[in-house]
Write a protein that holds these residues in place. Structure first.
Motif, short mmCIF file in Angstrom:
data_model
loop_
_atom_site.label_atom_id
_atom_site.label_comp_id
_atom_site.label_asym_id
_atom_site.label_seq_id
_atom_site.Cartn_x
_atom_site.Cartn_y
_atom_site.Cartn_z
N TYR A 128 -0.91 2.59 -11.48
CA TYR A 128 -2.31 2.62 -11.06
C TYR A 128 -2.82 1.20 -10.76
O TYR A 128 -3.50 0.96 -9.76
CB TYR A 128 -3.18 3.24 -12.15
CG TYR A 128 -3.15 4.75 -12.20
CD1 TYR A 128 -3.18 5.51 -11.04
CD2 TYR A 128 -3.11 5.42 -13.42
CE1 TYR A 128 -3.16 6.90 -11.09
CE2 TYR A 128 -3.09 6.81 -13.48
CZ TYR A 128 -3.12 7.54 -12.31
OH TYR A 128 -3.11 8.91 -12.36
N LEU A 129 -2.50 0.26 -11.67
CA LEU A 129 -2.95 -1.12 -11.49
C LEU A 129 -2.34 -1.73 -10.24
O LEU A 129 -3.03 -2.42 -9.47
CB LEU A 129 -2.57 -1.96 -12.72
CG LEU A 129 -2.93 -3.45 -12.65
CD1 LEU A 129 -4.43 -3.64 -12.46
CD2 LEU A 129 -2.46 -4.17 -13.92
N ALA A 130 -1.06 -1.48 -10.00
CA ALA A 130 -0.40 -2.01 -8.80
C ALA A 130 -1.05 -1.45 -7.53
O ALA A 130 -1.24 -2.17 -6.54
CB ALA A 130 1.09 -1.67 -8.82
N ALA A 131 -1.43 -0.17 -7.57
CA ALA A 131 -2.08 0.43 -6.40
C ALA A 131 -3.46 -0.18 -6.17
O ALA A 131 -3.85 -0.46 -5.03
CB ALA A 131 -2.20 1.94 -6.61
N LEU B 202 0.83 -1.20 0.00
CA LEU B 202 0.00 0.00 0.00
C LEU B 202 0.87 1.26 0.00
O LEU B 202 0.63 2.20 -0.77
CB LEU B 202 -0.91 0.01 1.23
CG LEU B 202 -2.25 -0.72 1.14
CD1 LEU B 202 -3.00 -0.60 2.45
CD2 LEU B 202 -3.10 -0.18 0.00
N THR B 203 1.88 1.26 0.85
CA THR B 203 2.75 2.43 0.95
C THR B 203 3.60 2.62 -0.31
O THR B 203 3.70 3.75 -0.85
CB THR B 203 3.68 2.29 2.17
OG1 THR B 203 2.88 2.10 3.35
CG2 THR B 203 4.54 3.53 2.35
N GLU B 204 4.19 1.54 -0.79
CA GLU B 204 5.09 1.64 -1.93
C GLU B 204 4.35 1.99 -3.23
O GLU B 204 4.84 2.76 -4.04
CB GLU B 204 5.86 0.33 -2.11
CG GLU B 204 6.83 0.02 -0.98
CD GLU B 204 7.89 1.10 -0.82
OE1 GLU B 204 8.32 1.66 -1.85
OE2 GLU B 204 8.27 1.39 0.33
N THR B 205 3.17 1.40 -3.44
CA THR B 205 2.43 1.71 -4.68
C THR B 205 1.94 3.15 -4.70
O THR B 205 1.82 3.76 -5.77
CB THR B 205 1.24 0.75 -4.85
OG1 THR B 205 0.42 0.77 -3.66
CG2 THR B 205 1.72 -0.67 -5.09
#
Length: 423
Positions: free
Chosen positions: A407-410, A351-354
């Motif tokens: 965006y997809l990773a988030a 969550l933090t990294e994305t």
């Protein structure tokens, strides 16, 4: 005249309403996938079966009524069928109605009830866990399709940018203002853009097929418009690890399994405890050999007591065996807890990294836009080379793809976190 204008206006409104696409939200897609899921339906049937099994276990405490009937005939002496009273007759019969009531079963009935109750709880928790997995799967498919659509639009936009530059360079080459080298370079980039668009179209088609199949419709069915991959979603609610443990169905299952193992221990030990049953019986019975006498109705009441005395230490060995099984379940609980902690920590990190990835990708996209505009303008003014334009175009499409992937990773990080916390 006014009537004609009104009719035309209504027709235009109807055309616009028909042309407007229906919106399929992530939540609506979740519901459709859950409604179609064969795995979830199986799990719900399993829950129903376990509920009925618990009800069956409860009937063990209630009185039972049985009716039995039996008749025999000696085929060698059928001629004596109607012999006088007091003489042998070649047949016997009995009919018996019995009412039985267990008074004490050594704890077996209570243990069986608790085991059935635990099985019902496990089935319910398994259904909840299945629902969490289906929600995560539907979110993954939904956002993958949305990202594929964004990739397709980006590929189309990139192709338009390259085509626009190609038309300018082709006109200049026709006028003899530039060399053929620049035309060949932009022509190569034009074909690359076309290939990129074809690949993006293929990926989007495959994503839509997967989206349709998961909710139980034909692969080639038209798909309503989806949420944009870059849309800002609802903030993810944060939980502590202890709160997550209390929400997780798989961790709750370990508690139920420990209780079930304890009930199984008591059920295994019950056969070494006294057993007391009461019965009432009534019926008719001719006896082993029927001599033609009158068969009278015979009511009977009785108690059945069984006390195990010596079993070569089987009770103590059984107790140690069942306690070992309980220990296995306790260790399994610790193992599940460690696994949940690992998932929870990874989900928080993602969550933090994305979030940082999206921020950096947006900044990179803004720089790529500015760089492409500047390189294209400079080339058209004769102040930059074709290599600068091609490099700027490549940087632009890479930055756009990186932004969509971020965006997809988030979105996937948020979906994974919701799955971990069973939200």
């Amino acid at each position: 005249m006014k009537t004609n204008i009104l009719i035309i206006s209504l027709l235009c409104l109807g055309i616009n309403a028909g042309a407007q696409e229906t919106y399929l939200s992530r939540e609506a897609y979740r519901d459709k996938v859950a409604a179609y899921s064969q795995i979830l339906k199986q799990q719900r049937l399993n829950t129903i079966a376990s509920k009925e099994a618990r009800k069956i276990a409860m009937t063990g405490f209630l009185p039972k009524i049985d009716i039995t009937a039996e008749g025999t005939a000696n085929l060698n002496h059928l001629d004596m069928w109607n012999s006088p009273s007091g003489q042998y007759r070649p047949y016997t019969y009995q009919a018996l109605a019995t009412l039985g009531q267990p008074l004490y079963t050594g704890g077996a009935l209570n243990a069986q009830k608790n085991i059935a109750k635990a099985d019902e709880q496990l089935a319910q928790l398994s259904e909840e866990l299945t629902m969490d997995q289906i929600n995560y799967q539907s979110d993954a498919i939904y956002w993958n399709a949305s990202a594929a659509h964004a990739m397709l639009k980006a590929a189309k936009q990139y192709e338009d940018i390259v085509n626009q530059q190609y038309n300018i360079i082709n006109d200049r080459f026709t006028d003899g203002a530039i060399s053929r080298t620049d035309l060949l370079m932009i022509s190569t980039r034009k074909k690359e853009a076309e290939l990129q668009f074809i690949k993006a179209r293929q990926n989007y088609t495959l994503a839509l097929q997967q989206l349709n199949i998961l909710m139980g419709v034909k692969p080639d069915a038209p798909v309503d418009s989806l949420s944009d991959i870059g849309i800002v979603g609802e903030p993810v609610q944060q939980f502590s690890f202890d709160e997550v443990l209390n929400r997780r169905a798989d961790y709750a299952s370990t508690e139920v399994n420990i209780s079930k193992s304890e009930a199984q221990r008591r059920a295994a030990l019950s056969k070494y405890n006294p057993q007391l049953n009461m019965f009432l019986a009534t019926g008719w019975d001719t006896g082993v050999a029927y001599m033609g006498q009158t068969v009278v109705h015979t009511p009977i009441a009785g108690l059945n007591l069984s006390i195990p005395i010596f079993r070569w230490g089987a009770r103590f060995k059984t107790n140690r065996q069942q306690k070992a099984y309980i220990g296995i379940q306790q260790l399994q609980q610790s193992y599940i807890s460690d696994g949940i902690l690992e998932e929870f920590s990874a989900a928080n990190t993602k969550l933090t990294e994305t979030e940082q990835q999206v921020k950096t990708a947006k900044e990179n996209m803004a720089l790529a836009d500015e760089n492409l505009d500047l390189a294209t303008f400079s080339y058209n003014e004769g102040k930059a080379s074709m290599v600068d334009v091609l490099s700027a175009q490549l940087s632009w499409t890479q930055a756009h793809n990186n932004l969509i992937n971020a965006y997809l990773a988030a979105k996937m990080a948020a979906a994974e976190y919701r799955k971990v916390v069973s939200e």
